[in-house]
Motif scaffolding. Structure first.
Motif, PDB file in Angstrom:
ATOM      1  N   PHE A   1      -9.468  -2.716   1.302  1.00 57.81           N
ATOM      2  CA  PHE A   1      -8.433  -1.904   0.647  1.00 57.81           C
ATOM      3  C   PHE A   1      -8.852  -1.451  -0.747  1.00 57.81           C
ATOM      4  O   PHE A   1      -8.587  -0.314  -1.137  1.00 57.81           O
ATOM      5  CB  PHE A   1      -7.113  -2.665   0.577  1.00 57.81           C
ATOM      6  N   VAL A   2      -9.522  -2.320  -1.488  1.00 60.38           N
ATOM      7  CA  VAL A   2      -9.984  -1.941  -2.837  1.00 60.38           C
ATOM      8  C   VAL A   2     -11.040  -0.853  -2.731  1.00 60.38           C
ATOM      9  O   VAL A   2     -10.981   0.164  -3.438  1.00 60.38           O
ATOM     10  CB  VAL A   2     -10.507  -3.170  -3.610  1.00 60.38           C
ATOM     11  N   ARG A   3     -11.995  -1.041  -1.844  1.00 62.26           N
ATOM     12  CA  ARG A   3     -13.074  -0.040  -1.684  1.00 62.26           C
ATOM     13  C   ARG A   3     -12.521   1.295  -1.209  1.00 62.26           C
ATOM     14  O   ARG A   3     -12.994   2.356  -1.623  1.00 62.26           O
ATOM     15  CB  ARG A   3     -14.110  -0.577  -0.690  1.00 62.26           C
ATOM     16  N   ALA A   4     -11.488   1.259  -0.353  1.00 60.80           N
ATOM     17  CA  ALA A   4     -10.873   2.481   0.165  1.00 60.80           C
ATOM     18  C   ALA A   4      -9.846   3.047  -0.824  1.00 60.80           C
ATOM     19  O   ALA A   4      -9.202   4.059  -0.530  1.00 60.80           O
ATOM     20  CB  ALA A   4     -10.211   2.207   1.510  1.00 60.80           C
ATOM     21  N   LYS A   5      -9.686   2.380  -1.976  1.00 65.77           N
ATOM     22  CA  LYS A   5      -8.748   2.793  -3.023  1.00 65.77           C
ATOM     23  C   LYS A   5      -7.306   2.849  -2.524  1.00 65.77           C
ATOM     24  O   LYS A   5      -6.530   3.722  -2.910  1.00 65.77           O
ATOM     25  CB  LYS A   5      -9.175   4.116  -3.646  1.00 65.77           C
ATOM     26  N   LEU A   6      -6.963   1.900  -1.664  1.00 65.04           N
ATOM     27  CA  LEU A   6      -5.585   1.778  -1.197  1.00 65.04           C
ATOM     28  C   LEU A   6      -4.784   0.824  -2.070  1.00 65.04           C
ATOM     29  O   LEU A   6      -3.565   0.814  -2.029  1.00 65.04           O
ATOM     30  CB  LEU A   6      -5.550   1.305   0.254  1.00 65.04           C
ATOM     31  N   LEU A   7      -5.478  -0.006  -2.845  1.00 68.89           N
ATOM     32  CA  LEU A   7      -4.811  -0.935  -3.771  1.00 68.89           C
ATOM     33  C   LEU A   7      -5.052  -0.502  -5.185  1.00 68.89           C
ATOM     34  O   LEU A   7      -6.050   0.031  -5.528  1.00 68.89           O
ATOM     35  CB  LEU A   7      -5.342  -2.361  -3.592  1.00 68.89           C
TER      36      LEU A   7
ATOM     37  N   ILE B   1       0.845  -1.189   0.000  1.00 65.25           N
ATOM     38  CA  ILE B   1       0.000   0.000   0.000  1.00 65.25           C
ATOM     39  C   ILE B   1       0.876   1.233   0.000  1.00 65.25           C
ATOM     40  O   ILE B   1       1.843   1.323   0.766  1.00 65.25           O
ATOM     41  CB  ILE B   1      -0.913  -0.012   1.241  1.00 65.25           C
TER      42      ILE B   1
ATOM     43  N   ARG C   1      -8.716  -7.434   1.365  1.00 63.00           N
ATOM     44  CA  ARG C   1      -8.696  -7.022  -0.044  1.00 63.00           C
ATOM     45  C   ARG C   1      -9.929  -6.183  -0.364  1.00 63.00           C
ATOM     46  O   ARG C   1      -9.831  -5.127  -0.998  1.00 63.00           O
ATOM     47  CB  ARG C   1      -8.627  -8.248  -0.954  1.00 63.00           C
TER      48      ARG C   1
END
Length: 89
Positions: free
Chosen positions: A83-89, A21, A80
């Protein structure tokens, strides 16, 4: 028996994936249940408010995986999704 917060934070149980990240210009690698638990619980709850349900699910999944390594797949998937929803990935 459920894992308590201290158990989850100290867990060396490997996740099924290593998350890299970018945070404040630095790359943070998250490879264990303990690293993930500390990362998502050390940030302010205000920072996770938009993703409250996903955050709560990830915390719960990590606590379960700290107690039972067979649950690392579910914990990895919960992280996952968060993190995807929070736009960290």
């Amino acid at each position: 028996m459920n894992a308590v917060a201290g158990d989850a934070a100290d867990s060396d149980t490997p996740l099924r994936a290593v998350f890299k990240i970018n945070l404040n210009g630095q790359t943070v690698s998250i490879a264990t249940v303990g690293q993930a638990y500390r990362f998502i619980t050390n940030l302010s709850s205000i920072e996770w408010i938009e993703f409250r349900a996903l955050h709560a699910g990830a915390v719960s999944a990590l606590q379960g995986a700290a107690d039972n390594a067979m649950l690392t797949v579910q914990a990895t998937n919960a992280l996952r999704a968060l993190f995807v929803r929070a736009k960290l990935l």
